[in-house]
Design a protein around this motif. Sequence first.
Motif, PDB file in Angstrom:
ATOM      1  N   GLU A   1       2.135  -0.171  -8.248  1.00 25.36           N
ATOM      2  CA  GLU A   1       1.263  -0.346  -7.108  1.00 25.36           C
ATOM      3  C   GLU A   1       1.667  -1.592  -6.323  1.00 25.36           C
ATOM      4  O   GLU A   1       2.106  -2.582  -6.895  1.00 25.36           O
ATOM      5  N   ASN A   2       1.512  -1.503  -5.006  1.00 23.75           N
ATOM      6  CA  ASN A   2       1.885  -2.606  -4.117  1.00 23.75           C
ATOM      7  C   ASN A   2       3.339  -3.036  -4.318  1.00 23.75           C
ATOM      8  O   ASN A   2       3.681  -4.213  -4.241  1.00 23.75           O
ATOM      9  N   ASN A   3       4.163  -2.035  -4.578  1.00 32.97           N
ATOM     10  CA  ASN A   3       5.587  -2.232  -4.791  1.00 32.97           C
ATOM     11  C   ASN A   3       6.236  -2.900  -3.574  1.00 32.97           C
ATOM     12  O   ASN A   3       5.883  -2.609  -2.436  1.00 32.97           O
ATOM     13  N   LYS A   4       7.196  -3.788  -3.817  1.00 37.53           N
ATOM     14  CA  LYS A   4       7.860  -4.511  -2.723  1.00 37.53           C
ATOM     15  C   LYS A   4       9.351  -4.196  -2.626  1.00 37.53           C
ATOM     16  O   LYS A   4      10.065  -4.850  -1.872  1.00 37.53           O
ATOM     17  N   HIS A   5       9.827  -3.229  -3.410  1.00 38.54           N
ATOM     18  CA  HIS A   5      11.242  -2.879  -3.401  1.00 38.54           C
ATOM     19  C   HIS A   5      11.376  -1.361  -3.342  1.00 38.54           C
ATOM     20  O   HIS A   5      10.528  -0.623  -3.839  1.00 38.54           O
ATOM     21  N   ARG A   6      12.447  -0.904  -2.746  1.00 38.50           N
ATOM     22  CA  ARG A   6      12.722   0.523  -2.642  1.00 38.50           C
ATOM     23  C   ARG A   6      12.826   1.154  -4.018  1.00 38.50           C
ATOM     24  O   ARG A   6      13.539   0.666  -4.892  1.00 38.50           O
TER      25      ARG A   6
ATOM     26  N   ASP B   1       0.962   8.989   2.175  1.00 40.94           N
ATOM     27  CA  ASP B   1       0.301   7.878   2.871  1.00 40.94           C
ATOM     28  C   ASP B   1       1.137   6.608   2.796  1.00 40.94           C
ATOM     29  O   ASP B   1       0.773   5.589   3.370  1.00 40.94           O
ATOM     30  N   SER B   2       2.234   6.649   2.105  1.00 42.18           N
ATOM     31  CA  SER B   2       3.077   5.494   1.795  1.00 42.18           C
ATOM     32  C   SER B   2       3.889   5.043   3.004  1.00 42.18           C
ATOM     33  O   SER B   2       4.534   5.856   3.663  1.00 42.18           O
ATOM     34  N   ASP B   3       3.874   3.749   3.279  1.00 43.33           N
ATOM     35  CA  ASP B   3       4.670   3.200   4.375  1.00 43.33           C
ATOM     36  C   ASP B   3       6.145   3.117   3.972  1.00 43.33           C
ATOM     37  O   ASP B   3       6.472   2.932   2.793  1.00 43.33           O
ATOM     38  N   TYR B   4       7.029   3.269   4.953  1.00 43.94           N
ATOM     39  CA  TYR B   4       8.480   3.269   4.743  1.00 43.94           C
ATOM     40  C   TYR B   4       8.909   4.347   3.749  1.00 43.94           C
ATOM     41  O   TYR B   4       9.856   4.195   2.994  1.00 43.94           O
ATOM     42  N   PHE B   5       8.214   5.465   3.770  1.00 46.44           N
ATOM     43  CA  PHE B   5       8.591   6.618   2.945  1.00 46.44           C
ATOM     44  C   PHE B   5       9.737   7.359   3.620  1.00 46.44           C
ATOM     45  O   PHE B   5       9.795   7.455   4.845  1.00 46.44           O
ATOM     46  N   CYS B   6      10.643   7.905   2.810  1.00 47.46           N
ATOM     47  CA  CYS B   6      11.685   8.769   3.363  1.00 47.46           C
ATOM     48  C   CYS B   6      12.038   9.851   2.348  1.00 47.46           C
ATOM     49  O   CYS B   6      11.787   9.707   1.144  1.00 47.46           O
ATOM     50  N   ALA B   7      12.611  10.946   2.850  1.00 45.79           N
ATOM     51  CA  ALA B   7      12.956  12.066   1.975  1.00 45.79           C
ATOM     52  C   ALA B   7      14.150  12.809   2.535  1.00 45.79           C
ATOM     53  O   ALA B   7      14.348  12.874   3.760  1.00 45.79           O
ATOM     54  N   THR B   8      14.937  13.393   1.629  1.00 41.80           N
ATOM     55  CA  THR B   8      16.070  14.224   2.024  1.00 41.80           C
ATOM     56  C   THR B   8      16.369  15.232   0.928  1.00 41.80           C
ATOM     57  O   THR B   8      16.111  15.001  -0.256  1.00 41.80           O
ATOM     58  N   GLY B   9      16.907  16.394   1.340  1.00 47.50           N
ATOM     59  CA  GLY B   9      17.397  17.374   0.383  1.00 47.50           C
ATOM     60  C   GLY B   9      16.327  18.089  -0.409  1.00 47.50           C
ATOM     61  O   GLY B   9      16.585  18.554  -1.522  1.00 47.50           O
TER      62      GLY B   9
ATOM     63  N   ALA C   1       0.441   7.520  -2.606  1.00 49.50           N
ATOM     64  CA  ALA C   1      -0.670   6.739  -2.075  1.00 49.50           C
ATOM     65  C   ALA C   1      -0.192   5.599  -1.193  1.00 49.50           C
ATOM     66  O   ALA C   1       0.958   5.154  -1.270  1.00 49.50           O
ATOM     67  N   VAL C   2      -1.102   5.091  -0.385  1.00 50.44           N
ATOM     68  CA  VAL C   2      -0.794   4.003   0.541  1.00 50.44           C
ATOM     69  C   VAL C   2      -0.368   2.736  -0.188  1.00 50.44           C
ATOM     70  O   VAL C   2       0.363   1.907   0.361  1.00 50.44           O
ATOM     71  N   ASN C   3      -0.801   2.571  -1.438  1.00 46.33           N
ATOM     72  CA  ASN C   3      -0.432   1.367  -2.194  1.00 46.33           C
ATOM     73  C   ASN C   3       0.890   1.528  -2.944  1.00 46.33           C
ATOM     74  O   ASN C   3       1.201   0.735  -3.838  1.00 46.33           O
ATOM     75  N   LYS C   4       1.678   2.545  -2.560  1.00 50.19           N
ATOM     76  CA  LYS C   4       3.005   2.737  -3.153  1.00 50.19           C
ATOM     77  C   LYS C   4       4.046   2.892  -2.037  1.00 50.19           C
ATOM     78  O   LYS C   4       4.587   3.977  -1.804  1.00 50.19           O
TER      79      LYS C   4
END
Length: 362
Positions: free
Chosen positions: A86-91, A155-163, A108-111
């Motif tokens: 939770e509240n992770n600060k690294h990719r 809900d997660s900020d800086y989320f990305c997905a591929t494949g 969630a927003v906190n991840k």
Amino acid sequence: MMMMKLVSSRVLFLFVSVFVMWVRVNLAEGENGHGGIRNYISWEDLQVDEQRLTLKRHDDVRVIVVNKYGGGHSKTVQGAVDMVPENNKHRVKIYIYPGIYREKVRVAVNKPYVSFVGKRNQTASPVITWNSKSSDRGTNGQALGTFDTATVGVDSDYFCATGITFENSVIATAGVKGMQGVALRVNSERAMFYQVRIKGAQDSLLDNTGNHYFLECDILGKVDFIFGSAKSLYKNCLLQSITDDFGAIAAHHRNSATEDTGFSFVGCNIRGSGRVYLGRAWGNYSRIIYSKCNMDDIIIPEGWSDWNQSDRKKTAVFGEYLCDGKGADRSNRAPWSKSFSYDEVAPFLHKSFIDGDEWLRL
């Protein structure tokens, strides 16, 4: 004695060197050695180097492996998401092996800073699928509603997905009440999707809030299969109608001229079956623009719908710019839609539309 000390020193040095190399290899995925918070999405965030990937404890590495057949950190995608601090600060990259994952997933927003990276093989990529529809009953006995039907909700900020394929497998007939079924719901402030497939019928993609970038994605559905209130750029995507009779590609919700939101489709291909509107005015100030898109002959000649609210013809922003193909003929378009000039369409053509210069490094 001196020789023994020398050998011991060399052994210690070798041990330390190997340990440091092991740490670097396992931290390399998603960290790039800087150690600080990276408030942007890059190509690196969408890649996993299999040659350097070793299966360690999930809390020792920043790649969590999902394999439904075993041999990973988790057999489910949600199980992997639950491992993200939770509240992770690294990719943190969640690397998903091919297979059908029948589950609902919530990020969630906190991840923040989470990547979904699908491992491809010659025949398949991972599919996350479920079959909720809006009329289904939830645990409280009430109808789910469209929002809670999502197979994957982000809900997660800086989320990305591929494949990866995001799917809602409900079979819906156009216009039938209670059959809405969302494959992917995006509430992230900033999110990117690259070469993903989003498949549903009615309301496939709930592009709900935030600034989002969809690049080279395949999006399939029947009615309003891209809808929401977000500010999003769809570039070089395949928009595929699978309706038997009639439907609509996009429905954007915007309540006032001051809301800085809208859907911009640039360089997309429109294919499929049935007859579909380019867009419907879900809100009074709905804003949808198609630029340099190729349209098959499946577009309803009028092109645009006011959602049976005639006042919306005065305020909705529906436009086209340099589109081609048989479906791009504007001779019978709704007269309140616009053929944009370059100056009018320029703000919608590039990543700057979604403030991408601030959070995308591609």
